[in-house]
Design a protein around this motif. Structure first.
Motif, PDB file in Angstrom:
ATOM      1  N   UNK A  65       0.853  -1.188   0.000  1.00 24.84           N
ATOM      2  CA  UNK A  65       0.000   0.000   0.000  1.00 24.84           C
ATOM      3  C   UNK A  65       0.888   1.237   0.000  1.00 24.84           C
ATOM      4  N   UNK A  66       0.566   2.197  -0.860  1.00 22.27           N
ATOM      5  CA  UNK A  66       1.394   3.398  -0.975  1.00 22.27           C
ATOM      6  C   UNK A  66       0.523   4.609  -1.269  1.00 22.27           C
ATOM      7  N   UNK A  67       1.085   5.789  -1.017  1.00 26.20           N
ATOM      8  CA  UNK A  67       0.423   7.038  -1.363  1.00 26.20           C
ATOM      9  C   UNK A  67       1.410   7.943  -2.081  1.00 26.20           C
ATOM     10  N   UNK A  68       0.884   8.763  -2.968  1.00 22.63           N
ATOM     11  CA  UNK A  68       1.727   9.665  -3.738  1.00 22.63           C
ATOM     12  C   UNK A  68       0.862  10.415  -4.733  1.00 22.63           C
ATOM     13  N   UNK A  69       1.501  10.939  -5.773  1.00 24.00           N
ATOM     14  CA  UNK A  69       0.779  11.707  -6.781  1.00 24.00           C
ATOM     15  C   UNK A  69       0.893  11.056  -8.149  1.00 24.00           C
ATOM     16  N   UNK A  70      -0.216  11.059  -8.882  1.00 21.24           N
ATOM     17  CA  UNK A  70      -0.241  10.599 -10.265  1.00 21.24           C
ATOM     18  C   UNK A  70      -0.749  11.768 -11.103  1.00 21.24           C
TER      19      UNK A  70
END
Length: 305
Positions: free
Chosen positions: A112-117
């Motif tokens: 599981x990860x978070x960031x920007x696309x």
């Protein structure tokens, strides 16, 4: 006998000419049989350059290619009891877990990860089929719930990449209980008015298909991915009839209304940017202004170095 020319010189030459050749420099495409150089394959996102067959890709490499400049932050997942049933077949369950962890370099079957696309913040979760066939156990259930809670807290879309052989038999009924748990987690995201997008990859089967993998607001699949609950061989043996060609493959499901899109892996990032910005009521992205994705091959090379 000249021992200098017959023995010493060949010995010296062998020492200087010896080369250590890694065994994993080449990969054989399972579809067309073409031998593919590992860097060329990684640069092409594990898609065969000859026949376009989509091979398995690890969640970490997928995220590196998906997020802007390849930067993402892992989301912590609560760890469940390691061996609740003290299960043993030919090996003890903890031994199988350790073997899978050593082979993949990952703690469990979902990352599981978070960031920007495309400059749009998202939360993403991806299954690793190389980790015990991506089977859904308590950790995978916890991972999807952690992803959903993080998405709701930050008010971000949730994107899930599924790849699984079904429920994890070593956890028995506890594995099956992850189906309603993950369904509730998905509903939590939808109740918050946030997009839930599923990308089904090869293969997505069993309890994963029967729960969170088929509940997306938008359902996307990679080309020729096997998507089913029971496999085609089991169905043929049950009904004793020959199944249609391409049955349970992504293109067949698209034609019969089960999917919204079948998208090539190299086009998937751009399509996800369009979809999430549209569902979040954001203006269309300016193509030249978007940050580039990361490079899986360069990341792998840096990790090895």
């Amino acid at each position: 006998m000249n021992w200098i020319s017959n023995y010493v010189r060949p010995k010296i030459n062998s020492l200087f000419s010896r080369r250590e050749v890694p065994e994993n420099l080449w990969t054989k495409c399972p579809e067309c049989g073409t031998m593919l150089f590992h860097r060329e394959l990684a640069d092409n996102l594990n898609v065969c350059t000859n026949c376009d067959h989509h091979m398995a890709i690890s969640p970490r490499a997928r995220f590196t290619a998906l997020f802007d400049t390849g930067i993402f932050t892992e989301v912590k997942v609560p760890e469940p009891i390691t061996d609740p049933l003290h299960f043993r077949d030919q090996k003890r369950y903890p031994e199988r877990l350790k073997a899978a962890q050593k082979a993949t370099g990952e703690k469990e079957a979902m990352l599981v990860a978070e960031g920007e696309i495309g400059r749009t913040p998202v939360v993403a979760a991806a299954q690793d089929f190389a980790f015990m066939a991506g089977s859904m156990g308590m950790y995978v259930g916890n991972a999807l719930i952690a992803a959903a809670e993080r998405a709701v807290k930050l008010k971000r879309p949730l994107i899930v990449f599924s790849a699984a052989g079904g429920a994890r038999m070593q956890e028995g009924i506890l594995s099956l209980m992850q189906m309603p748990r993950t369904t509730v987690a998905v509903q939590m995201v939808k109740d918050a008015g946030l997009p839930y997008i599923v990308v089904l990859t090869h293969p997505t089967t069993g309890g994963v298909t029967a729960s969170y993998a088929m509940l997306g607001d938008v359902q996307i699949a990679e080309p020729n991915a096997l998507i089913c609950f029971a496999g085609p061989r089991v169905i043929e043996q049950t009904i004793r009839e020959k199944l249609p060609e391409g049955f349970q493959r992504a293109e067949y499901l698209l034609d019969h209304g089960m999917l919204d899109r079948v998208t090539h892996r190299k086009q998937l990032r751009d399509e996800l940017i369009v979809i999430i910005r549209m569902l979040m009521n954001q203006p269309p992205a300016v193509k030249g202004d978007l940050p580039p994705p990361g490079s899986p091959s360069s990341e792998a090379a840096e990790a090895k170095a």
